[in-house]
Design an enzyme around this catalytic site. Structure first.
Site, PDB file in Angstrom:
ATOM      1  N   LYS A 120     -81.242  35.947  62.822  1.00  0.00           N
ATOM      2  CA  LYS A 120     -82.463  36.758  62.801  1.00  0.00           C
ATOM      3  C   LYS A 120     -83.000  36.875  61.388  1.00  0.00           C
ATOM      4  CE  LYS A 120     -82.276  40.093  65.851  1.00  0.00           C
ATOM      5  NZ  LYS A 120     -81.599  41.347  66.272  1.00  0.00           N
TER       6      LYS A 120
ATOM      7  N   MET B  38     -75.286  43.492  70.420  1.00  0.00           N
ATOM      8  CA  MET B  38     -75.079  44.540  69.429  1.00  0.00           C
ATOM      9  C   MET B  38     -76.297  45.441  69.407  1.00  0.00           C
ATOM     10  SD  MET B  38     -73.066  42.419  66.586  1.00  0.00           S
ATOM     11  CE  MET B  38     -74.371  41.243  66.489  1.00  0.00           C
TER      12      MET B  38
ATOM     13  N   TYR C 188     -61.946   2.776  75.447  1.00  0.00           N
ATOM     14  CA  TYR C 188     -62.594   3.581  76.488  1.00  0.00           C
ATOM     15  C   TYR C 188     -61.879   4.902  76.703  1.00  0.00           C
ATOM     16  CZ  TYR C 188     -58.853   2.181  79.725  1.00  0.00           C
ATOM     17  OH  TYR C 188     -57.646   2.002  80.332  1.00  0.00           O
TER      18      TYR C 188
HETATM   19  P1  ADP Z   1     -81.797  42.003  69.994  1.00  0.00           P
HETATM   20  O1  ADP Z   1     -81.050  41.167  69.048  1.00  0.00           O
HETATM   21  O2  ADP Z   1     -80.951  42.692  70.995  1.00  0.00           O
HETATM   22  O3  ADP Z   1     -82.967  41.294  70.556  1.00  0.00           O
HETATM   23  P2  ADP Z   1     -83.576  43.248  68.134  1.00  0.00           P
HETATM   24  O4  ADP Z   1     -83.061  43.619  66.804  1.00  0.00           O
HETATM   25  O5  ADP Z   1     -84.343  41.993  68.198  1.00  0.00           O
HETATM   26  O6  ADP Z   1     -82.382  43.235  69.159  1.00  0.00           O
HETATM   27  O7  ADP Z   1     -84.467  44.456  68.561  1.00  0.00           O
HETATM   28  C1  ADP Z   1     -84.624  44.983  69.821  1.00  0.00           C
HETATM   29  C2  ADP Z   1     -86.097  45.193  70.133  1.00  0.00           C
HETATM   30  O8  ADP Z   1     -86.740  45.987  69.166  1.00  0.00           O
HETATM   31  C3  ADP Z   1     -86.851  43.888  70.159  1.00  0.00           C
HETATM   32  O9  ADP Z   1     -87.713  43.897  71.268  1.00  0.00           O
HETATM   33  C4  ADP Z   1     -87.615  43.876  68.885  1.00  0.00           C
HETATM   34  O10 ADP Z   1     -88.792  43.146  68.991  1.00  0.00           O
HETATM   35  C5  ADP Z   1     -87.878  45.349  68.647  1.00  0.00           C
HETATM   36  N1  ADP Z   1     -87.994  45.653  67.226  1.00  0.00           N
HETATM   37  C6  ADP Z   1     -87.040  45.447  66.306  1.00  0.00           C
HETATM   38  N2  ADP Z   1     -87.497  45.766  65.070  1.00  0.00           N
HETATM   39  C7  ADP Z   1     -88.749  46.181  65.222  1.00  0.00           C
HETATM   40  C8  ADP Z   1     -89.766  46.631  64.315  1.00  0.00           C
HETATM   41  N3  ADP Z   1     -89.555  46.684  62.998  1.00  0.00           N
HETATM   42  N4  ADP Z   1     -90.950  46.980  64.817  1.00  0.00           N
HETATM   43  C9  ADP Z   1     -91.169  46.906  66.144  1.00  0.00           C
HETATM   44  N5  ADP Z   1     -90.279  46.492  67.057  1.00  0.00           N
HETATM   45  C10 ADP Z   1     -89.076  46.136  66.607  1.00  0.00           C
HETATM   46 MG    MG Z   2     -84.311  40.448  69.599  1.00  0.00          MG
END
Ligand code: ADP
Ligand code: MG
Ligand code: MG
Length: 906
Positions: free
Chosen positions: A27, A109, A884
């Protein structure tokens, strides 16, 4: 220099980039990369995966002290970009705290959103935005997530309900509303008050007000979540090492819950189920974060095409669809255009199918995540082949993109078209993950595991799934859910597993207490059969007949592409014409192991076989063998015919004889009658054949050497069948293999019998068939003296099941008593009977090949153990120069792909 622990990104700049995923997690690395290529991403920073290890070594306080300066500096960086201040009442900056490991672990997580709010800040946020509903909605979400994740209030037992959800249900009931978004500001305020009281009651402390205190709590909770139960289980399943750790991403919040010009969604640049090159996804207006995935409200489709397909499956009219479920393409055309352009940009940049998360805040689009999307085996192949055709990747990349083991899914049976026509369709859900599944209904993950252990096939039926259901999903044939869209937990995880899934089947009514599901007036109980079609979303009553899959379309294209790069040939292990034909259809170019013992197990043959074994002298044995000869010849004829033109390696009788004799009274009486002797005589003979350690006993070429008439009969059957076929115009290529050779003279003695019998037969028939005589290398001594054995043997076939057994000294029939402990304690990394032990057993193979070829340079070498279809073992075989590998029919395509990859990697 001090180790760099924090990497910032924002406003088109980043300290990290895509190839730093080991350090920043997937990520974090991609958030950085998106910044660099001009995709709008809220600013933030990533704490590295190395810090996660430090956290578990040094503990909380020490790590917080190490990070403090960097984190505060980075927060200040976000503040200046967002023109707001963390913890400020009038102009607050809110952040999300997100986990992100090297390999994607969807939903494994925990993430915390809207961090930085408290009773004063929420008022400031309401004033600043003029939107109190939004401010309070964000606040109640924050208190809930923080309570669950950081303060440990999420119930660990699945049957307990989340205390916050219970409060929400309570308030909704009092209000008489059904959906979260029907709650007004006062309701939300009440929620917050009650949430905080619940926190105080359960933890004994007040909810933390200070923004930094909240932030450190959240950062540590993300690290802690690396060790939670479901993360551990997921790592185990996917083979992810614990040392990889998770990174922590802290990022400015953008809000999809600010009203009707705000939204949040998930999208894929291609179809993750089928691989079709079609942008698709789901979104929700006025919602935040996980709402789309959680299946609380049914999300809407992003594209018009997707929306129309969805409506058709749900039986919704076009007018109804447009009025109530419009696509984003129709409802927010401007944003849609931008989204579409950016998804194309990302796919072109990464040259792979992307799985993306985005949020629209008051008409402005932000990307929050992109990653190479998980996909089914079918989608994997189609995407690789289409990207190749579209010039996005080259041939080698297309081959390397495909994961050999995932081809397995394409080889699973599909519903028989005829059977489908007469099957009763109970309802339709979303085709969340393709495939055909049929099994008995269970409602709980634990039951799925239990039933499966009893050998039953199950279909897991749930209202929705969550990461706790993982173990149950793994063992189920298929998954059916009432709620949740194409990006729901059930759908995403099932696709990752290549498991059939129908999600969001709104017409099913699950009653967990009664353990029943009602579908369109039909009441089904736990244990009733149900069939699912994950490709169409159809749900059928009872068992629908399936038929074997075939190699066609993109799959066939991939396979022939593999042949272009492969050096290693792929044969099959087959004992019947049917298996030989199946393997041939999958591209096997011969039989590497044809076991003869299975041929004796049907009715007539087993009697003659038992007669041969129970006889006390050569005379008696010969009489019985003469009865067996025509059967064996007919069997070989069928196999040679199915493999016409290809080599067929037949192994002489191998297993201990006692496996064939009757151990029960009824069987012994039957034999006594057939042979005209007393039951007592039979009983004594059976007893005398018993061995303390049959695996190391009277078997393999020891049988042929003590009873050469068996070898002679089998040689006659093999070559006799070949002669008949030759006369009929076929082109058989028999190879005769001596099993369990340990000493050159063992082989020589057998070879002598074989060649003498052949000469005799050829003379009788007046025709000669070219054939080879080789040996199994499955006893360490054979590997050690391979140069001597190769002076006579024309080819080697490594029998790695026995070779592993004898090299380790593990009985493969008894390994279950200690293997789990060995794996748990990491004494063994993997089961050596599944994955070839390259360091030990592999050395023997490498050495034997070398020694063998030192005296016979053209010596053909192959492998015929279970390992022949296991990708890492196949790659090893390539490396040590085998000619093989041979594996079971359904693993032939897997071995072909692994072999091509080995050649490309070289
Ligand atoms: P996962 O790995 O389980 O997908 P994420 O860290 O991506 O978890 O986050 C969970 C949700 O929260 C996702 O839908 C993501 O788009 C949203 N989200 C995370 N950070 C932000 C942010 N800064 N602003 C808006 N939405 C967020
Ligand atoms: Mg996510
Ligand atoms: Mg063996």
């Amino acid at each position: 220099m001090e180790k760099k622990r924090v990497y910032t990104f924002g406003n088109g700049q980043a300290e990290g980039k895509a190839d730093m995923r080991n350090l920043l997690g997937g990520k974090g690395a991609n958030l950085a990369e998106m910044n660099l290529i001009g995709v709008p991403v809220p600013p933030g920073f990533t704490i590295t995966t190395e810090v996660c290890n430090e956290y578990f070594e040094k503990g909380k306080e020490a790590v917080v002290a190490l990070l403090k300066e960097d984190v505060e500096k980075s927060v200040a960086g976000i503040e200046s970009l967002m023109k707001s201040k963390f913890g400020d009442v009038e102009n607050p900056l809110l952040v999300s705290v997100r986990s992100g490991a090297r390999a994607s672990m969807p939903g494994m997580m925990d993430t915390i959103l809207n961090l930085g709010l408290n009773d004063e800040v929420v008022e400031g946020l309401a004033r600043k935005t003029g939107n109190p509903r939004f401010a309070w909605d964000s606040y109640r979400r924050f208190v809930q997530m923080y309570g669950d994740v950081v303060l440990g209030m999420k119930p660990t037992n699945k049957d307990d309900i989340d205390p916050f959800e219970a409060i929400i249900e309570d308030v909704k009931k009092a209000k008489g509303v059904r959906l979260d978004n029907e709650l007004d500001v006062d309701d939300l305020k009440e929620l917050v008050v009650r949430f905080k009281a619940a926190v105080k009651a359960q933890t004994g402390s007040d909810f933390p007000n200070n923004a930094y205190e909240q932030l450190w709590g959240a950062i540590c909770a993300v690290f802690d979540s690396w060790m939670n139960e479901r993360a551990i289980l997921y790592r185990k399943m996917e083979g992810i090492p614990v040392e990889w750790g998770t990174a922590v991403n802290v990022q400015a919040m953008v809000f999809g819950n600010m009203g009707d010009t705000s939204a949040t969604g998930v999208c894929f640049s291609r179809d993750a189920g089928t691989g079709e090159d079609l942008f698709n996804g789901e979104y929700l207006i006025n919602a935040q974060g996980e709402d789309v995935v959680a299946g609380i409200r049914t999300p809407q489709q992003i594209t018009k095409t997707g929306s129309q397909r969805w409506a058709a499956l749900q039986g919704i009219s076009e007018a109804d669809r447009l009025a109530n479920y419009p696509s984003m393409e129709e409802a927010m055309p401007e944003i849609y255009k931008e989204l579409d352009a950016l998804q194309t940009k990302l796919e072109n940049h990464y040259h792979d199918m992307q799985d993306m998360e985005f949020t629209v805040q008051e008409g402005k689009l932000w990307f929050l995540q992109t990653r190479n999307g998980k996909r089914t085996g079918a989608a994997m192949v189609r995407i690789a082949m289409e990207m190749l055709e579209q010039g996005m990747i080259d041939e080698k990349t297309a081959i390397m993109r495909c994961e050999p083991n995932k081809l397995d899914e394409l080889l699973h049976p599909v519903f028989d078209k005829e059977a489908l026509r007469s099957a009763k369709v109970l309802t339709r859900g979303l085709p969340a993950s393709p495939g055909a599944a049929c099994g008995q209904i269970v409602f709980f993950a634990e039951d799925a595991a239990k039933w499966r252990a009893d050998g039953r096939r199950v279909v897991l039926v749930r209202i929705e799934t969550s990461p706790e259901d993982l173990a149950g999903m793994t063992v189920a044939e298929g998954i059916l859910t009432a709620r949740g869209g194409m990006t729901s937990h059930a759908a995403v995880v099932a696709r990752g597993m290549g498991k059939c899934c129908v999600s969001g089947a709104g017409a099913i009514n699950v009653d967990y207490k009664a353990r029943t599901v009602e579908i369109d007036g039909v009441l089904l109980k736990e244990g009733d059969f149900l069939s699912l079609n994950g490709s169409t979303g159809e749900v059928y009553q009872g068992e629908v007949v399936t038929k074997a899959a075939e190699l066609s379309g993109d799959f066939a294209k991939l396979m022939s592409l593999c042949d272009k790069y492969t050096r290693l040939k792929v044969r099959t292990n087959a004992d019947t014409p049917h298996d030989a034909q199946v393997a041939r259809n999958f591209g096997a170019v011969g039989i590497g192991l044809c076991r003869t013992e299975h041929m004796f197990f049907d009715n007539q043959k087993i009697i003659a076989m038992r007669e041969m074994i129970l006889a006390t002298d050569e005379e008696g044995r010969k009489k019985a063998l003469n009865k067996l000869l025509p059967y064996q010849k007919a069997d070989f004829k069928g196999i040679f015919k199915a493999m016409d033109g290809c080599p067929v390696n037949v192994r002489l009788l191998d297993p201990p004889l006692h496996e064939f004799v009757p151990h029960d009274l009824k069987g012994q009486e039957e034999m006594a009658q057939a042979m005209g002797v007393t039951v007592e005589y039979i009983r004594q003979r059976v007893e005398s054949l018993c061995e303390h350690n049959p695996m190391l006993g009277h078997r393999g070429c020891r049988l042929g050497n003590t009873y050469p008439e068996i070898t002679a009969m089998q040689t006659r059957a093999i070559l006799g069948a070949a002669i008949e076929l030759k006369k009929e115009g076929y082109d058989p290529h028999p190879e005769i293999m001596v099993p369990l050779t340990g000493i050159l003279y063992e082989f020589e003695a057998q070879e002598k019998v074989i060649r003498a019998t052949a000469a005799e037969l050829f003379k009788e028939e007046g025709i000669e068939i070219p054939f080879k005589v080789g040996t199994m290398i499955e006893i360490p001594r054979a590997a050690l003296t391979a140069n001597r054995i190769a002076s006579r043997a024309e080819y080697f076939s490594f029998g790695t099941n026995d070779l592993t057994q004898m090299t380790f000294g593990y009985s493969r029939d008894d390994i279950a008593s200690f293997l789990p402990v060995y794996l748990e304690k990491k004494i063994l990394k993997v089961d050596p009977f599944q994955v070839l032990d390259q360091n030990g057993v592999g050395q023997l193979i490498e050495m034997a090949v070398e020694k063998g070829r030192s005296v016979r340079p053209e010596l053909k070498c192959g492998i015929c153990g279970e390992h022949g279809g296991e990708p890492s073992s196949v790659k090893f075989c390539h490396k040590v120069g085998l000619n093989y590998v041979s594996c079971s029919p359904f693993r032939v395509p897997i071995a072909r792909l692994a072999a091509a990859q080995a050649a490309i990697e070289e």
